[in-house]
Design a protein around this motif. Structure first.
Motif, PDB file in Angstrom:
ATOM      1  N   LYS A 103      -5.759 -65.699  15.843  1.00 38.24           N
ATOM      2  CA  LYS A 103      -6.046 -65.691  14.412  1.00 38.24           C
ATOM      3  C   LYS A 103      -6.341 -67.113  13.935  1.00 38.24           C
ATOM      4  O   LYS A 103      -5.590 -68.035  14.225  1.00 38.24           O
ATOM      5  CB  LYS A 103      -4.859 -65.131  13.636  1.00 38.24           C
ATOM      6  CG  LYS A 103      -4.740 -63.633  13.738  1.00 38.24           C
ATOM      7  CD  LYS A 103      -3.602 -63.129  12.872  1.00 38.24           C
ATOM      8  CE  LYS A 103      -3.514 -61.625  12.995  1.00 38.24           C
ATOM      9  NZ  LYS A 103      -2.353 -61.091  12.277  1.00 38.24           N
ATOM     10  N   ASP A 104      -7.449 -67.236  13.214  1.00 34.54           N
ATOM     11  CA  ASP A 104      -7.812 -68.474  12.504  1.00 34.54           C
ATOM     12  C   ASP A 104      -7.727 -69.710  13.405  1.00 34.54           C
ATOM     13  O   ASP A 104      -7.117 -70.724  13.074  1.00 34.54           O
ATOM     14  CB  ASP A 104      -6.900 -68.663  11.277  1.00 34.54           C
ATOM     15  CG  ASP A 104      -6.936 -67.445  10.377  1.00 34.54           C
ATOM     16  OD1 ASP A 104      -7.919 -66.660  10.472  1.00 34.54           O
ATOM     17  OD2 ASP A 104      -6.002 -67.256   9.594  1.00 34.54           O
ATOM     18  N   GLY A 149     -10.440 -58.316  13.041  1.00 30.24           N
ATOM     19  CA  GLY A 149     -11.276 -59.479  13.295  1.00 30.24           C
ATOM     20  C   GLY A 149     -10.530 -60.770  13.085  1.00 30.24           C
ATOM     21  O   GLY A 149      -9.401 -60.797  12.588  1.00 30.24           O
ATOM     22  N   ILE A 150     -11.186 -61.848  13.482  1.00 32.83           N
ATOM     23  CA  ILE A 150     -10.641 -63.176  13.272  1.00 32.83           C
ATOM     24  C   ILE A 150     -11.758 -64.084  12.756  1.00 32.83           C
ATOM     25  O   ILE A 150     -12.930 -63.749  12.876  1.00 32.83           O
ATOM     26  CB  ILE A 150     -10.071 -63.782  14.571  1.00 32.83           C
ATOM     27  CG1 ILE A 150     -11.196 -63.828  15.640  1.00 32.83           C
ATOM     28  CG2 ILE A 150      -8.834 -63.040  15.060  1.00 32.83           C
ATOM     29  CD1 ILE A 150     -11.071 -64.991  16.552  1.00 32.83           C
ATOM     30  N   VAL A 151     -11.296 -65.214  12.225  1.00 27.97           N
ATOM     31  CA  VAL A 151     -12.269 -66.246  11.861  1.00 27.97           C
ATOM     32  C   VAL A 151     -11.998 -67.438  12.761  1.00 27.97           C
ATOM     33  O   VAL A 151     -10.884 -67.952  12.793  1.00 27.97           O
ATOM     34  CB  VAL A 151     -12.149 -66.647  10.383  1.00 27.97           C
ATOM     35  CG1 VAL A 151     -13.129 -67.766  10.059  1.00 27.97           C
ATOM     36  CG2 VAL A 151     -12.391 -65.450   9.484  1.00 27.97           C
TER      37      VAL A 151
END
Lengths: 864, 225
Positions: A41-42, A112-114
């Motif tokens: 994540k992130d 999802g992830i960024v």
């Protein structure tokens, strides 16, 4: 996991700790209630990194699709519920990060992830520090690219000074201020650290404070005591510390170029005297300063404009003259050129022209002409004059320009020549005439000849015999006339030579206006007297006469065959004398059509090909005919006029009303036949039986007795008949007649009527006159009776009734037609002297009478 | 009809007098109390304007978020956006809403949405986007005031926010950036739906408040006649 201390205060290289022990995590347990989880994540990484993405799901991988920025990616299944994707060399896309997401094809579950991809932190470039006042240091650098993301702020900059151990967090990306300590620290070692979440970058400089002095811009720069050739500049500077000296550079610029440079050492106030300046000129002074102890950088420049004062003009104006006679007086036009800026030394206000008579003492005549007028006109007499011209500005006059004018306008004839023009101009040369020349002047007009002359001249030294005259106004195809003058020691000008030339000769622009004359059957003359060779765009060398003969005909002897531009054959004759402006075209065919055309030519070519003029030569005999017919017509006319004027005389001579019996052709005819004794009866030989006297006034008009009235207004007097001898009693006939006895007459006539009168009553109409009125019958009767008289009747037996030939003139008047034929007056009608039957003798005197006369004449001719 | 010159002058004088006193006619005087009608009309116009403005803003912002959020058929689940006020409602329920409830729901929705939108503005990284968001927030604040005006005109009290239910934009540590983007997406989508619904609401309200045409009378209180 391992760790390391990262602090600027701790010298590098730092040391990493040992790795920690591995920890295990159960993917299935971490999933919780979510159907799909994507890791990490992130994540924040630098550009160019390789990143592994994985997802955990209880759903079969075939039903899950994963995307990187909307583009599907395919990974590797690690175990039943975990799949991994390797992203290599990731790049920065946007500050909000790169989106990676997976979704279940049916059901709509989404995870999802960024991935935050940061730009790589760069080392600060061009890091430097300087001070303007030894109190504050300003350090600047080029930060490079911004690494800020929504997950990571932009990189920070920290300034650390190692000697003092102080540091400051810079508020700006590319510069930072550092307060200089009061303890007069001279040497500084600065380290600039750039830092973000992922990386640190640093750069260091070591310097001495006094070697980094960049003075502030000087101020209050002003000119003081500005004269015509000098000015004092003053300015101020900001002081740097105590008793610091600054080196200032003063530059003087004219028209953008540095013409003087001076270095001045000052503390606070600067001052410098600028000399060798030009009067009335704009200058720019500018100053910059540097720290004297150690040059590091010039300060910014400060500039100031100023103008020097005016001075008297330093040079005499260039004067020239043009002389002409106006109304019998020599008139001088004086021209002068404006002084150049260098010599004017200010604004020229006016020109003074002083005229001095050299031949007799007189007062000086002074003319003041305001600028910018550059000419004046003087009317002089036959004396010699010396003219002084000076230019004046606000300060004073220039030296005088002197020119001497003699009373003679000097229209001396001199040699004329030609001069060739080149790209540079006209190369004019001349032969010196006298040894005491103080100079030469070449004059010309800048414009074409037909425009008013803008007089130009060029002064040349005494040893010069040639020059190149160039002008931007010179144009090709324009004739320029140059006059070369010699200036004597007495400052008088004498015309030496004249030259004419073209910068570039051109072909004639128009053709001569040709007049054709003397047209004959074999030649004609062409002339173009009005064609001016002077005003052409080149020196006219001659003329071409083109002649187009009729088809198939050869060129006349003086012509040669040539081909025109439109490919038509033509005859050409070249006249190589520009002054010959007539030409006789000879040896032509009579009554033929020719076409001609005349053009001038220069060294470049001939004039434009215009339309040919048609001409037809005359008929070969026509001139002869003209010579004969015209005089003949004239003569005939003369004769006709004479005839008209003398017609009365001619009538009398050629065809009188009463013919001369001696001249009668009938008589000669009769004589030649049988009776040679026949002769013309003479009235003297005749013894009259009775004489009838008719009193008839002249000029009376015809009258008919039957009418008893005048037909005109003219007073009519009735003829008075005096019957001297009555021929027959009881004769009731209306007209008396004179009756003669003549043996030549037919005797039968007297038997028929005593006095030969036709017994016709006055009431009888003309058509009742009997068969003799018709010409045929008349002719027959005549023939018969005549034959009888000639052949059968003996001479002397005949009793003839003679009708007098002295007929009244009234009978000849054809204007009045008879209405009563048996009138006595009709008896006076002349009848041919021949034997006539009685019936015929008294034939009514109508128009038939004249007819019978004609018939008789015809009969006479018949007998010949 | 027999008109004499004297009659014509009299009619002209009468017409001039009517025109002179026309501003004094209360029914035509715009400074008088016009009731809630114009406010409703203005509010309706404002919703249409904001709808148009949001279309442009949402396009820019979703591009800023990147794919798949800027894809036209993207329809993610409302995971973290449950707290957002829902605009969608059953048609029958919507029809049966009374004016007060209808206005109250609008007011409450925009109060929340405005608050979330301000949080969005703080997150925006580019200055241009921040300017656009700030401008839209100001407009939305105007719409909120307009709705409050309509409610006041109709005599309805403004809803009081319950203590502790004040919406805040504080993404927790567990709230991933991807989910945050999804919330942003839903915020803009819900805002668009609300503006569309509000246009319907105020159009309905406008028609309802409009008096029947036959009942329109012109009360002439011509002073001086």
């Amino acid at each position: 996991m391992r760790s390391m201390v990262d602090d600027a205060r701790i010298p590098k290289p730092g040391f990493w700790s040992n790795w920690s022990s591995w920890e295990e995590a159960d993917a299935q347990n971490s999933l919780g209630h979510d159907p799909l989880l994507v890791f990490p994540k992130d994540k924040l990484v630098e550009e160019g990194s390789n990143v592994t993405i994985c997802y955990v799901s209880r759903i079969h991988r075939d039903n899950i699709s994963c995307y990187l920025e909307g583009v599907q990616i395919y990974g590797e299944q690690l175990d039943r519920s975990v799949s991994a994707f390797e992203l290599k060399n990731v790049s920065f896309i946007r500050k909000r990060g790169t989106n990676v997401f997976c979704k279940v094809d049916q059901g709509g579950a989404l995870g999802g992830i960024v991935l935050f991809v940061s730009k790589v932190l760069e080392e600060p470039k061009d890091f430097s520090c300087e001070t303007q006042d030894l109190k504050t240091l300003t350090c600047t650098w080029d930060p490079g690219s911004d690494t800020g993301l929504s997950k990571q702020p932009s990189q920070s900059y920290t300034l650390f000074e190692s000697f003092s151990g102080k540091k400051t967090l810079c508020k700006h990306r590319n510069w930072c201020n550092w307060q200089v300590a009061q303890d007069s620290q001279e040497t500084y070692n600065f380290t600039l650290v750039a830092e973000n979440y992922l990386r640190k970058r640093s750069v260091s400089i070591l310097f001495n404070l006094t070697q980094r002095v960049h003075p502030m811009t000087p101020y209050n720069l002003f000119p003081k005591n500005v004269g015509a050739t000098n000015a004092t500049m003053t300015w101020k500077v900001h002081s740097i510390g105590n008793n610091s000296t600054l080196l200032c550079q003063l530059e003087l610029l004219a028209e953008g170029k540095v013409i003087q440079q001076h270095n001045v050492s000052i503390k606070v106030n600067g001052e410098y005297l600028l000399s060798e300046l030009e009067p009335d000129t704009e200058y720019v002074a500018r100053v910059r300063c540097a720290y004297t102890n150690h040059f590091w950088k010039w300060s910014e420049l400060i500039s100031q404009k100023f103008n020097t004062a005016e001075a008297a003009p330093s040079e005499a104006p260039d004067v020239w003259r043009n002389m002409k006679m106006v109304s019998g007086h020599p008139t001088v036009s004086l021209f002068w050129k404006p002084l150049s800026k260098v010599h004017a030394n200010g604004k020229i206000l006016f020109y003074n022209v002083i005229v001095e008579n050299l031949d007799k003492p007189s007062r000086l005549e002074v003319l003041s002409i305001p600028a910018p007028t550059r000419s004046t006109e003087l009317t002089l007499d036959q004396c010699s004059y010396q003219i002084h011209v000076t230019a004046h500005n606000s300060v004073g006059p220039s030296p005088a320009s002197v020119i001497v004018i003699s009373g003679d306008p000097g229209n001396e004839e001199v040699e004329s020549g030609r001069v060739n023009g080149t790209e540079d101009g006209f190369s004019v040369s001349w032969k010196p005439q006298s040894g005491d020349a103080t100079g030469y002047v070449v004059e010309w007009c800048d414009g074409p000849q037909d425009l008013p002359c803008a007089l130009q001249w060029k002064n040349l030294g005494p040893n010069t015999t040639s020059t190149v005259i160039s002008s931007g106004a010179f144009r090709p195809g324009v004739r320029y006339n140059f006059r070369i003058y010699e200036i004597s020691a007495k400052r008088m000008a004498h015309l030496l030579e004249k030259k004419a030339g073209y910068l570039e000769e051109l072909a004639p622009s128009d053709n001569p206006q040709v007049v054709m004359s003397n047209l004959t059957s074999h030649s004609f003359t062409l002339s173009w007297k009005d064609y001016s060779t002077e005003s052409q765009p080149g020196f006219i060398q001659g003329y071409h006469v083109y002649l187009k003969p009729k088809a198939g005909e050869q060129c006349p002897p003086a012509f040669e065959k040539t081909v025109l531009p439109e490919d038509s054959l033509c005859c050409k004759h070249t006249i190589d004398n520009p002054e010959q402006k007539t030409f006789v075209v000879e040896n032509l065919q009579p009554e033929s059509v020719y076409e001609f055309f005349v053009t001038a030519y220069t060294s470049v070519g001939e004039g434009p090909l215009d339309a040919f003029t048609k001409i037809t030569t005359l008929d070969e005999y026509s001139h002869i005919l003209i010579r004969i017919i015209l005089p003949m017509i004239f003569c005939v006319l003369i004769v006709m006029i004479i005839c008209y004027l003398k017609h009365q005389w001619l009538k009398e001579k050629c065809y009188p009303d009463i013919p001369d019996p001696y001249k009668s052709s009938v008589l000669s005819l009769i004589k030649s036949k049988e009776n040679p004794h026949l002769t013309i009866m003479n009235i003297n030989d005749c013894v009259p039986d009775a004489i009838e006297v008719i009193n008839k006034p002249e000029g009376s008009k015809i009258q008919f007795l039957g009418t008893r009235k005048s037909l005109t207004e003219t007073e009519f007097t009735k003829p008075a008949y005096i019957y001297l001898l009555p021929t027959e009693k009881n004769y009731s006939g209306p007209g008396p007649c004179i009756c003669f006895e003549n043996f030549t007459y037919n005797q039968a006539a007297s038997d028929f009527a005593s006095c030969g009168h036709f017994p016709v009553t006055p009431q009888a109409p003309p058509h009742q006159l009997g068969p003799l009125t018709s010409p045929e019958n008349l002719l027959k009767a005549l023939e018969q009776n005549y034959m009888n008289s000639l052949g059968e009747i003996p001479a002397g037996e005949a009793n003839l009734n003679y009708v007098s030939q002295l007929a009244s003139s009234t009978s000849g008047d054809k204007d009045s037609l008879p209405t009563n034929p048996p009138e006595p007056a009709l008896c006076s009608e002349y009848k041919m002297q021949m034997v006539i039957p009685l019936g015929l003798a008294s034939a009514p005197p109508s128009e038939n009478s004249s007819l019978s006369s004609t018939t008789l004449l015809g009969q006479g001719e018949h007998y010949r | 009809m027999d008109l004499r010159a004297g009659d014509s002058w009299g009619m002209l004088a009468c017409l001039c007098a009517v025109l002179w006193h026309l501003p004094a006619v209360p029914a035509l005087n715009r400074t008088g109390d016009p009731g809630p009608g114009p406010s409703i009309q203005k509010t309706y116009d404002l919703t249409r304007y904001l709808e148009h403005q949001l279309r442009s803003l949402a396009g820019t912002y979703l591009n800023y978020l990147g794919p798949p959020f800027n894809e036209p058929d993207f329809n993610p689940p409302r995971l973290g956006a449950e707290t957002l006020p829902r605009a969608t409602v059953n048609l029958e329920v919507w029809r049966s809403l009374n004016d007060r409830l209808r206005l109250t729901q609008n007011y409450e929705a925009y109060s929340h949405l405005l608050c979330y939108l301000r949080g969005l503005n703080r997150q925006a990284a580019t200055a241009e986007l921040r300017r656009s968001l700030a401008h839209f927030c100001t407009s939305l604040q105007g719409l909120l005031g307009s709705i409050a005006g309509v409610m006041a005109a109709l005599g309805y009290p403004l809803p009081q926010p319950l203590p502790g239910t004040e919406p805040t934009w504080t993404p927790g540590p567990a709230h991933s950036d991807f989910l945050q983007k999804m919330d942003d997406f839903w915020l803009l989508k819900e805002l668009q739906t609300w503006l569309w619904r509000s246009a319907k609401d105020f159009n309905r309200l406008k028609k309802k408040m409009q008096p029947p045409a036959a009942a329109v009378t012109l009360h002439l209180e011509a002073h001086g006649f």
